[in-house]
Scaffold this motif. Structure first.
Motif, PDB file in Angstrom:
ATOM      1  N   ARG A   1       1.953   3.410  -2.187  1.00  0.00           N
ATOM      2  CA  ARG A   1       1.841   3.818  -3.436  1.00  0.00           C
ATOM      3  C   ARG A   1       2.925   4.951  -4.161  1.00  0.00           C
ATOM      4  NH1 ARG A   1      -4.620   4.517  -3.790  1.00  0.00           N
ATOM      5  NH2 ARG A   1      -4.271   4.827  -6.086  1.00  0.00           N
TER       6      ARG A   1
ATOM      7  N   THR B   1      -8.174  -6.822   2.653  1.00  0.00           N
ATOM      8  CA  THR B   1      -8.300  -5.469   2.723  1.00  0.00           C
ATOM      9  C   THR B   1      -7.712  -4.787   4.088  1.00  0.00           C
ATOM     10  OG1 THR B   1     -10.696  -5.404   3.460  1.00  0.00           O
ATOM     11  CG2 THR B   1     -10.332  -5.154   1.272  1.00  0.00           C
TER      12      THR B   1
ATOM     13  N   GLY C   1       0.807  -1.211  -0.005  1.00  0.00           N
ATOM     14  CA  GLY C   1       0.086   0.021   0.026  1.00  0.00           C
ATOM     15  C   GLY C   1       0.667   1.270  -0.168  1.00  0.00           C
TER      16      GLY C   1
ATOM     17  N   GLU D   1      -4.078   2.085 -11.133  1.00  0.00           N
ATOM     18  CA  GLU D   1      -4.735   1.795  -9.886  1.00  0.00           C
ATOM     19  C   GLU D   1      -5.069   2.844  -8.937  1.00  0.00           C
ATOM     20  OE1 GLU D   1      -1.809  -1.075  -8.049  1.00  0.00           O
ATOM     21  OE2 GLU D   1      -2.553  -2.732  -9.488  1.00  0.00           O
ATOM     22  N   ARG D   2      -4.448   3.972  -9.191  1.00  0.00           N
ATOM     23  CA  ARG D   2      -4.727   5.225  -8.277  1.00  0.00           C
ATOM     24  C   ARG D   2      -5.378   5.998  -9.114  1.00  0.00           C
ATOM     25  NH1 ARG D   2       1.116   5.966  -9.533  1.00  0.00           N
ATOM     26  NH2 ARG D   2       1.079   7.608 -10.930  1.00  0.00           N
TER      27      ARG D   2
ATOM     28  N   ILE E   1     -10.286   5.406  -4.430  1.00  0.00           N
ATOM     29  CA  ILE E   1      -8.950   4.837  -4.981  1.00  0.00           C
ATOM     30  C   ILE E   1      -8.690   4.687  -6.264  1.00  0.00           C
ATOM     31  CG2 ILE E   1      -7.652   2.636  -4.846  1.00  0.00           C
ATOM     32  CD1 ILE E   1      -8.922   1.772  -2.193  1.00  0.00           C
ATOM     33  N   ASN E   2     -10.009   4.337  -7.117  1.00  0.00           N
ATOM     34  CA  ASN E   2      -9.921   4.406  -8.551  1.00  0.00           C
ATOM     35  C   ASN E   2     -11.233   4.534  -8.913  1.00  0.00           C
ATOM     36  OD1 ASN E   2      -9.608   4.157 -11.186  1.00  0.00           O
ATOM     37  ND2 ASN E   2      -8.349   2.123 -11.239  1.00  0.00           N
TER      38      ASN E   2
ATOM     39  N   ARG F   1      -3.641  -1.144  -1.732  1.00  0.00           N
ATOM     40  CA  ARG F   1      -4.989  -0.514  -1.939  1.00  0.00           C
ATOM     41  C   ARG F   1      -5.513  -0.668  -3.331  1.00  0.00           C
ATOM     42  NH1 ARG F   1      -5.117   5.667  -0.947  1.00  0.00           N
ATOM     43  NH2 ARG F   1      -7.125   4.951  -0.217  1.00  0.00           N
ATOM     44  N   SER F   2      -6.540  -1.788  -3.210  1.00  0.00           N
ATOM     45  CA  SER F   2      -7.053  -2.031  -4.464  1.00  0.00           C
ATOM     46  C   SER F   2      -8.744  -1.775  -4.460  1.00  0.00           C
ATOM     47  CB  SER F   2      -7.064  -3.855  -4.673  1.00  0.00           C
ATOM     48  OG  SER F   2      -8.009  -4.155  -5.364  1.00  0.00           O
ATOM     49  N   ALA F   3      -9.055  -0.952  -5.344  1.00  0.00           N
ATOM     50  CA  ALA F   3     -10.489  -0.383  -5.608  1.00  0.00           C
ATOM     51  C   ALA F   3     -11.318  -1.741  -5.577  1.00  0.00           C
ATOM     52  CB  ALA F   3     -10.605   0.508  -6.622  1.00  0.00           C
TER      53      ALA F   3
ATOM     54  N   GLU G   1     -14.448   4.408  -0.416  1.00  0.00           N
ATOM     55  CA  GLU G   1     -13.150   4.372  -0.552  1.00  0.00           C
ATOM     56  C   GLU G   1     -12.687   3.706  -1.999  1.00  0.00           C
ATOM     57  OE1 GLU G   1      -9.452   2.022   1.634  1.00  0.00           O
ATOM     58  OE2 GLU G   1     -11.599   1.913   2.446  1.00  0.00           O
ATOM     59  N   ALA G   2     -13.489   2.632  -2.349  1.00  0.00           N
ATOM     60  CA  ALA G   2     -13.066   2.070  -3.868  1.00  0.00           C
ATOM     61  C   ALA G   2     -13.322   3.182  -4.759  1.00  0.00           C
ATOM     62  CB  ALA G   2     -14.348   1.219  -4.023  1.00  0.00           C
TER      63      ALA G   2
END
Length: 465
Positions: A210, A396, A208, A243-244, A436-437, A405-407, A432-433
């Motif tokens: 990034r 998570t 995480g 991913e971001r 994140i993206n 940090r995966s959406a 949050e998802a």
């Protein structure tokens, strides 16, 4: 005067010999042609030498050079079948070619070459052991990768590439502490090199971290010497950017990767991902089709199928899912463990009960974070929401190993919590998802927004979000 010229000549020759020896160690030069000195530079290494240097030092290489190396070593071994070192090089080249092209025929050839190297080569043969570990990683057989990788490290404790392949093995097994130890060893043995920076970026991404991951892969791409190496790191940078949620930067990375190495098919699939997120669906479909034509990866087929489904093209989506199943069967016949990918497909587009069975088997054998997420989601799809949440939390929760940090993972957890009427956490994780993206999936990002709208604003009865 003549004596002095002779001394200078001998000094020059000694420097040349030392330089060639260093190149052989660092680059794995296959053949050193004689050079008569003078002011001219030595001839540049040919494609086989370049590819050998890459595959023996953990660096991505150009596919045409790789093909030349394979042909060269195959011819050599027909005349010298007891050359264990060449068998190891050939096996490593097959692994890399299979990884780059998704041609499953390479796995059996790699296995045979590497095991032949163990049989006819030196008693201590870390290169063959490491090759078998890399082959196991490519086949998603992480317990075998750990076994072979640890044997390679035992045979050659200072061989940094053996520690590097263990990073992949430990990641697949969900052993975060072992990943950290292996990375520390790699960074100590080969500090500052582009290949090590790329390895560090991958580990930091999973933790995480990034910004650190982006900085590391940027350094790797800037310092890479060969076009294929630079393109591989640019593709990795593109994945991190997407991913971001940075679509424009991701697209620039993927485009530059393809310009640098037209055979960088992962970057082409990445373009498809980003173009879909930008609403350029015609271009996205073309990019995915082009990537699949040259690298028929089941993962790309799943992404393309879900893009079709998001566009309401259900028949085209089903064609891709059927092609994925066909490719999975071929991969499994070649010894590849595709239960994770097949479980993901069945959970969303097939038989969720079968997905749970497949993913429970996978979790029992190699409990990585991706498997935890997929199993939790499959359980949710069968209605087992309480157990599903246990696995979603593993995927998570940084304290449980799921630092990435995966959406998609956070989205899965949010929907599971909604089904359990835990509306505060569900609302928080769905938001949050999308933070994140916002474009993490053409199919599921829209579902995240719909679910969040349905949940609405928190009421006074809701627990704190």
């Amino acid at each position: 005067m003549e004596i002095e010229r002779g001394r200078r000549s001998r000094r020059r020759n000694r420097v040349l010999i030392a330089s060639v020896a260093g190149a052989a160690v660092l680059g794995g030069v296959l053949v050193l042609l004689p050079w008569d000195g003078g002011d001219a530079s030595p001839p540049a290494p040919g494609p086989a030498a370049l590819a050998r240097g890459a595959v023996t030092t953990g660096v991505p290489t150009a596919l045409p050079d790789l093909a030349v190396l394979i042909g060269d070593r195959e011819r050599h071994l027909r005349a010298h079948p007891l050359d264990g070192a060449s068998w190891a090089v050939l096996g490593a080249a097959y692994v890399e070619q299979g990884r780059r092209t998704a041609d499953m025929a390479n796995w059996a050839k790699a296995d045979k070459a590497l095991r032949t190297s163990l049989k006819v080569g030196a008693a201590r043969n870390p290169q063959a052991l490491e090759g078998l570990a890399a082959l196991a990683v490519a086949r998603r057989d992480f317990p075998a990768a750990k076994k072979w990788g640890e044997s390679a490290v035992k045979a050659a404790p200072k061989r940094w590439t053996a520690h590097a392949v263990l990073i992949d093995a430990y990641t697949g097994l969900g052993d975060d502490e072992a990943v950290g130890r292996a990375l520390e060893k790699v960074m100590k043995l080969r500090p500052g090199t582009p290949a090590v920076s790329a390895r560090a970026a991958a580990v930091y991404r999973d933790k995480g971290w990034r910004e650190d991951a982006a900085a590391r892969i940027s350094d790797a791409a800037a310092a890479a010497r060969a076009p294929a190496e630079r393109a591989a790191y640019l593709e990795q940078a593109g994945r991190l950017a997407f991913e971001r949620g940075d679509r424009e930067e991701a697209l620039r990375f993927f485009q530059e990767a393809l310009r640098t190495d037209p055979d960088q098919r992962a970057a082409q699939a990445g373009q498809g991902r980003v173009l879909a997120a930008l609403g350029r669906t015609t271009d996205a479909l073309s990019a995915y089709r082009a990537a699949l034509a040259k690298r028929p990866s089941p993962e790309y087929a799943l992404e393309l199928g879900e893009l079709y489904e998001s566009l309401g093209l259900d028949q085209a989506a089903r064609v891709q899912y059927d092609l994925l199943r066909e490719r999975v069967r071929g991969a499994e016949a070649a010894g590849v463990d595709e239960r994770l990918l097949l479980g993901r497909l069945e959970a969303d587009h097939g038989d969720p009960d079968r997905a749970v069975r497949l993913l429970r088997e996978e979790w029992g054998r190699q409990p990585g974070i991706a498997v935890a997420d997929a199993l939790g989601w499959a359980l949710h799809r069968t209605g087992a929401h309480e157990e599903a949440l246990e696995f979603a939390e593993i995927a998570t929760d940084g304290d449980k190993g799921g630092g990435v940090r995966s959406a998609l993972y956070v989205f899965h957890r949010g929907l599971i919590e909604r089904e359990l009427e835990r509306y505060g956490p569900a609302r928080r994780h769905l938001r949050e998802a999308l933070v994140i993206n916002p474009y993490f999936s053409p199919l599921w990002a829209a579902e995240a927004r719909r679910a969040l709208d349905e949940l609405g604003e928190p009421s006074v009865e809701d627990p704190p979000a």
